[in-house]
Design a protein around this motif. Sequence first.
Motif, PDB file in Angstrom:
ATOM      1  N   HIS B 180     -20.365  43.103 -76.366  1.00 26.70           N
ATOM      2  CA  HIS B 180     -19.384  41.871 -75.853  1.00 26.70           C
ATOM      3  C   HIS B 180     -18.684  41.262 -76.988  1.00 26.70           C
ATOM      4  O   HIS B 180     -17.740  41.678 -77.405  1.00 26.70           O
ATOM      5  CB  HIS B 180     -20.351  40.843 -75.022  1.00 26.70           C
ATOM      6  N   GLN B 181     -19.370  40.824 -77.815  1.00 28.10           N
ATOM      7  CA  GLN B 181     -18.732  40.263 -79.170  1.00 28.10           C
ATOM      8  C   GLN B 181     -19.140  40.881 -80.081  1.00 28.10           C
ATOM      9  O   GLN B 181     -18.478  40.388 -81.248  1.00 28.10           O
ATOM     10  CB  GLN B 181     -19.232  38.676 -79.357  1.00 28.10           C
ATOM     11  N   ARG B 182     -19.915  41.960 -80.244  1.00 25.22           N
ATOM     12  CA  ARG B 182     -19.902  42.707 -81.530  1.00 25.22           C
ATOM     13  C   ARG B 182     -20.050  44.160 -80.978  1.00 25.22           C
ATOM     14  O   ARG B 182     -20.810  44.759 -79.935  1.00 25.22           O
ATOM     15  CB  ARG B 182     -21.428  42.452 -81.828  1.00 25.22           C
ATOM     16  N   ASN B 183     -19.029  44.947 -81.442  1.00 26.21           N
ATOM     17  CA  ASN B 183     -18.726  46.088 -80.958  1.00 26.21           C
ATOM     18  C   ASN B 183     -18.449  47.168 -82.128  1.00 26.21           C
ATOM     19  O   ASN B 183     -18.171  48.425 -82.016  1.00 26.21           O
ATOM     20  CB  ASN B 183     -17.531  46.548 -80.011  1.00 26.21           C
ATOM     21  N   VAL B 184     -19.096  46.839 -83.372  1.00 29.60           N
ATOM     22  CA  VAL B 184     -19.032  47.449 -84.532  1.00 29.60           C
ATOM     23  C   VAL B 184     -19.471  49.109 -84.527  1.00 29.60           C
ATOM     24  O   VAL B 184     -18.725  49.964 -84.722  1.00 29.60           O
ATOM     25  CB  VAL B 184     -19.632  46.725 -85.878  1.00 29.60           C
ATOM     26  N   GLY B 185     -20.705  48.909 -83.756  1.00 31.39           N
ATOM     27  CA  GLY B 185     -21.497  50.172 -83.737  1.00 31.39           C
ATOM     28  C   GLY B 185     -20.618  51.346 -82.933  1.00 31.39           C
ATOM     29  O   GLY B 185     -20.546  52.423 -83.124  1.00 31.39           O
ATOM     30  N   ALA B 186     -20.436  50.830 -81.651  1.00 28.52           N
ATOM     31  CA  ALA B 186     -19.864  51.481 -80.733  1.00 28.52           C
ATOM     32  C   ALA B 186     -18.351  52.137 -81.107  1.00 28.52           C
ATOM     33  O   ALA B 186     -17.823  53.040 -80.871  1.00 28.52           O
ATOM     34  CB  ALA B 186     -19.623  50.694 -79.348  1.00 28.52           C
ATOM     35  N   MET B 187     -17.631  51.272 -81.847  1.00 27.32           N
ATOM     36  CA  MET B 187     -16.377  51.703 -82.193  1.00 27.32           C
ATOM     37  C   MET B 187     -16.599  52.779 -83.368  1.00 27.32           C
ATOM     38  O   MET B 187     -15.829  53.727 -83.475  1.00 27.32           O
ATOM     39  CB  MET B 187     -15.847  50.646 -82.962  1.00 27.32           C
ATOM     40  N   TYR B 188     -17.467  52.700 -84.199  1.00 27.91           N
ATOM     41  CA  TYR B 188     -17.948  53.814 -85.277  1.00 27.91           C
ATOM     42  C   TYR B 188     -18.184  55.135 -84.334  1.00 27.91           C
ATOM     43  O   TYR B 188     -17.676  56.185 -84.831  1.00 27.91           O
ATOM     44  CB  TYR B 188     -18.974  53.563 -85.897  1.00 27.91           C
ATOM     45  N   ALA B 189     -18.921  55.135 -83.252  1.00 30.14           N
ATOM     46  CA  ALA B 189     -19.240  56.078 -82.437  1.00 30.14           C
ATOM     47  C   ALA B 189     -18.006  56.632 -81.531  1.00 30.14           C
ATOM     48  O   ALA B 189     -17.872  57.827 -81.833  1.00 30.14           O
ATOM     49  CB  ALA B 189     -20.402  55.616 -81.573  1.00 30.14           C
ATOM     50  N   PHE B 190     -17.133  55.773 -81.469  1.00 26.14           N
ATOM     51  CA  PHE B 190     -15.961  56.251 -80.801  1.00 26.14           C
ATOM     52  C   PHE B 190     -15.170  56.890 -81.623  1.00 26.14           C
ATOM     53  O   PHE B 190     -14.859  58.130 -80.993  1.00 26.14           O
ATOM     54  CB  PHE B 190     -15.239  55.021 -80.143  1.00 26.14           C
ATOM     55  N   VAL B 191     -14.992  56.403 -82.671  1.00 30.63           N
ATOM     56  CA  VAL B 191     -13.906  57.059 -83.797  1.00 30.63           C
ATOM     57  C   VAL B 191     -14.569  58.470 -84.047  1.00 30.63           C
ATOM     58  O   VAL B 191     -13.896  59.335 -84.111  1.00 30.63           O
ATOM     59  CB  VAL B 191     -13.547  56.337 -85.020  1.00 30.63           C
ATOM     60  N   ARG B 192     -15.703  58.420 -84.324  1.00 30.18           N
ATOM     61  CA  ARG B 192     -16.504  59.865 -84.641  1.00 30.18           C
ATOM     62  C   ARG B 192     -16.210  60.854 -83.533  1.00 30.18           C
ATOM     63  O   ARG B 192     -16.170  62.109 -83.899  1.00 30.18           O
ATOM     64  CB  ARG B 192     -18.076  59.489 -84.826  1.00 30.18           C
ATOM     65  N   GLN B 193     -15.988  60.498 -82.517  1.00 27.39           N
ATOM     66  CA  GLN B 193     -15.847  61.375 -81.337  1.00 27.39           C
ATOM     67  C   GLN B 193     -14.434  61.945 -81.227  1.00 27.39           C
ATOM     68  O   GLN B 193     -14.201  62.743 -80.337  1.00 27.39           O
ATOM     69  CB  GLN B 193     -16.405  60.899 -79.880  1.00 27.39           C
ATOM     70  N   LEU B 194     -13.575  61.217 -82.025  1.00 25.01           N
ATOM     71  CA  LEU B 194     -12.116  61.569 -81.922  1.00 25.01           C
ATOM     72  C   LEU B 194     -11.710  62.023 -83.209  1.00 25.01           C
ATOM     73  O   LEU B 194     -11.039  61.238 -83.925  1.00 25.01           O
ATOM     74  CB  LEU B 194     -11.254  60.316 -81.371  1.00 25.01           C
ATOM     75  N   PRO B 195     -12.197  63.209 -83.565  1.00 22.95           N
ATOM     76  CA  PRO B 195     -11.674  63.608 -85.133  1.00 22.95           C
ATOM     77  C   PRO B 195     -10.402  63.940 -85.191  1.00 22.95           C
ATOM     78  O   PRO B 195     -10.154  64.020 -86.450  1.00 22.95           O
ATOM     79  CB  PRO B 195     -12.591  64.839 -85.293  1.00 22.95           C
TER      80      PRO B 195
END
Lengths: 391, 391
Positions: B180-195
């Motif tokens: 909710h107020q911290r999405n740092v990890g999910a954003m890293y995982a998201f970008v990793r999936q979009l090479p």
Amino acid sequence: MSEANAIAVARILATEPVLVGSERASSALGLESGHLGHAGPPFERTDDIPPVVLNALAGAAVHEGWAGDLDGARRLILDGQITLHANHDLGTVSPMAGVVRPGQLLMRIENRAGSEVVHATLAEAGRRALRFGCYDEAIAGQLDYLDRVIGPSIVKALPAEGLPVLPLIAQGVALGDDTHQRNVGAMYAFVRQLPGLASEVSQWLLGNPQHFLNYAMAAAKLSLDRASGVEGSSIVTAISRNGVQCGVRIAGAGQRWFTHAATQPDGYFFPPHSARDGQADLGDSAIVEAYGLGGTIAHAAPELARQMLQDWPAVQATGQRMRAFFIDTHPLIAPALAGAEGVGAGLDARRVVEPVRIHTGIAHRNGTTGWVGIGVALAPLECFQKALEAL
Amino acid sequence: MSEANAIAVARILATEPVLVGSERASSALGLESGHLGHAGPPFERTDDIPPVVLNALAGAAVHEGWAGDLDGARRLILDGQITLHANHDLGTVSPMAGVVRPGQLLMRIENRAGSEVVHATLAEAGRRALRFGCYDEAIAGQLDYLDRVIGPSIVKALPAEGLPVLPLIAQGVALGDDTHQRNVGAMYAFVRQLPGLASEVSQWLLGNPQHFLNYAMAAAKLSLDRASGVEGSSIVTAISRNGVQCGVRIAGAGQRWFTHAATQPDGYFFPPHSARDGQADLGDSAIVEAYGLGGTIAHAAPELARQMLQDWPAVQATGQRMRAFFIDTHPLIAPALAGAEGVGAGLDARRVVEPVRIHTGIAHRNGTTGWVGIGVALAPLECFQKALEAL
């Protein structure tokens, strides 16, 4: 805090490790043909070398073209026809067997606040890798891939002023890394700082987060070596294991190793392996524990604790006891889970009252199977006691 | 667990949200010219609309070309000449003011295990953004950038089969996100999936990790809506706030909102702001708390707790009490810090015995300054009690 230890820790914390480029080991370390580096303190006799290290040395010798096959290479090593060096004496550190050969590419990490340099090795991907004693054509291909693609790609993508390593460690630790057996967060932070990387390389790196460990190790050595030679200081400047002995250095005793039998690691073994398959504690990587990471911030890495099948409250208690062995607080690395005490800086051998917790990869003791687990080993109390007696 | 609640939670957990593409809100939601969506339950009267939401609605109206300036746009809204809809009724959710306009690009999130669709909005970067009530030329440029660059770039980089959202949330939570107020990890995982992303876009995303929240919100709504209408079920299907009222929906009462006065958030205010500047609790984003994330996994997000200036032991205790309001365990989202109890699934209004903790962004109440803090708000107990009375 004694004056000597205050000087030592100030030097450690004044160091600013920056990844700036690459260089062949031959020129970077002055490593000549017929010479190899390995992890840990030196071996007294070549007969002492455990199969994991012997096979890694042999693989390196074959890869360098000094022998036609592994059997021949092993004979050269056992006969003393290849000269072996402790990596720490060469100016590098490398995980597990940690074999360093003249022809491989090393990554240059400089002290931005001084003139010192330490070189990091490039870590291979996968469970069958030279550092676990494995060598075959596929692994030879991986080693070449590191030298031809991974290393040069990273160097090309570096910012002009280089890439400071400590902020990456700090970010990783805030994402749950211990920066020894878990480097997921730091690798994300690392790749983020290299937007020019081809996606092949960034995906390879993100798929192999342990590759970051080697940069952290070099940064730790660069920092801790700055304390080496401070007269009277009991600050630990290295912990390293060669698979037989665990060695410790303290600032006031310079380059001397104080050794004791390496312990047997335990933790999570990849099925079907079990603790009886494990090679005794091995690698230069415990330099990060001496710096205040790895097992000494176990209480900030809950995902790793679970992965290693450890009881979290017990891990927290152990990590907090380890924290008490340090005389100062790291100004930059400060995960919330470390609490108000923060992360330790300056591991004081005088404060070490129990074996120091090390988070380690585990090689199969047969030296051919490869990586079989991750877990906990211990730097024996005797190492620290012997070091203090020499002050 | 009642049979009705067992059915409800099974439907929630059977949902597989996958990001598959994009579409204009006009066609995706059937949102016509002169109509706007907003966060929370509907307003009873336009006079109730707080400045943050009114200004965001006005900015959207100007951006759509329905008014020449913000004053004119505000008059249209207050006079009822622009028709307002609760986002939840349109099939979308959006943070803070959450204004949705026909011309904006939405991201399509489908249920891979069914036929349902929910649309996510694209979150702007920075502290001055439409969702905090701000609108000017720079913000107009940001909105266009989302529609022209960010959204289409992500869609182009998606795997052919789409991108499952729950594994990204799970990875993020293991990196310390509350989602909710911290999405740092999910954003890293998201970008990793979009090479395939251009580095401009991946760097923008990594610099704005809160952008991930909107995908998580849509995934949560998609899942929770599957439980809506299960007769007799007391499972919460939405928590949402319009800046005046906090509304709750439960499965057995379908689309009805059960409301109570929104609470005042407290936490960390960006200097020089303080709690008295804070807008009352606002946004559709508390859908993630209903799903088992945000404030209801506060005990798994230590970095966020520190950032919000909260006492960690107290946060852990609160998060664990929140966990007890859920009737089941999430099979996929399982951070180590959640312990053996895991992450909750199926928030049961019958089990809610204290206000539900919400991790929220905080807008300045003046509706012009923008984002001034992050902190904790509460979904009032009365909402859940009223909902139960309607069963």
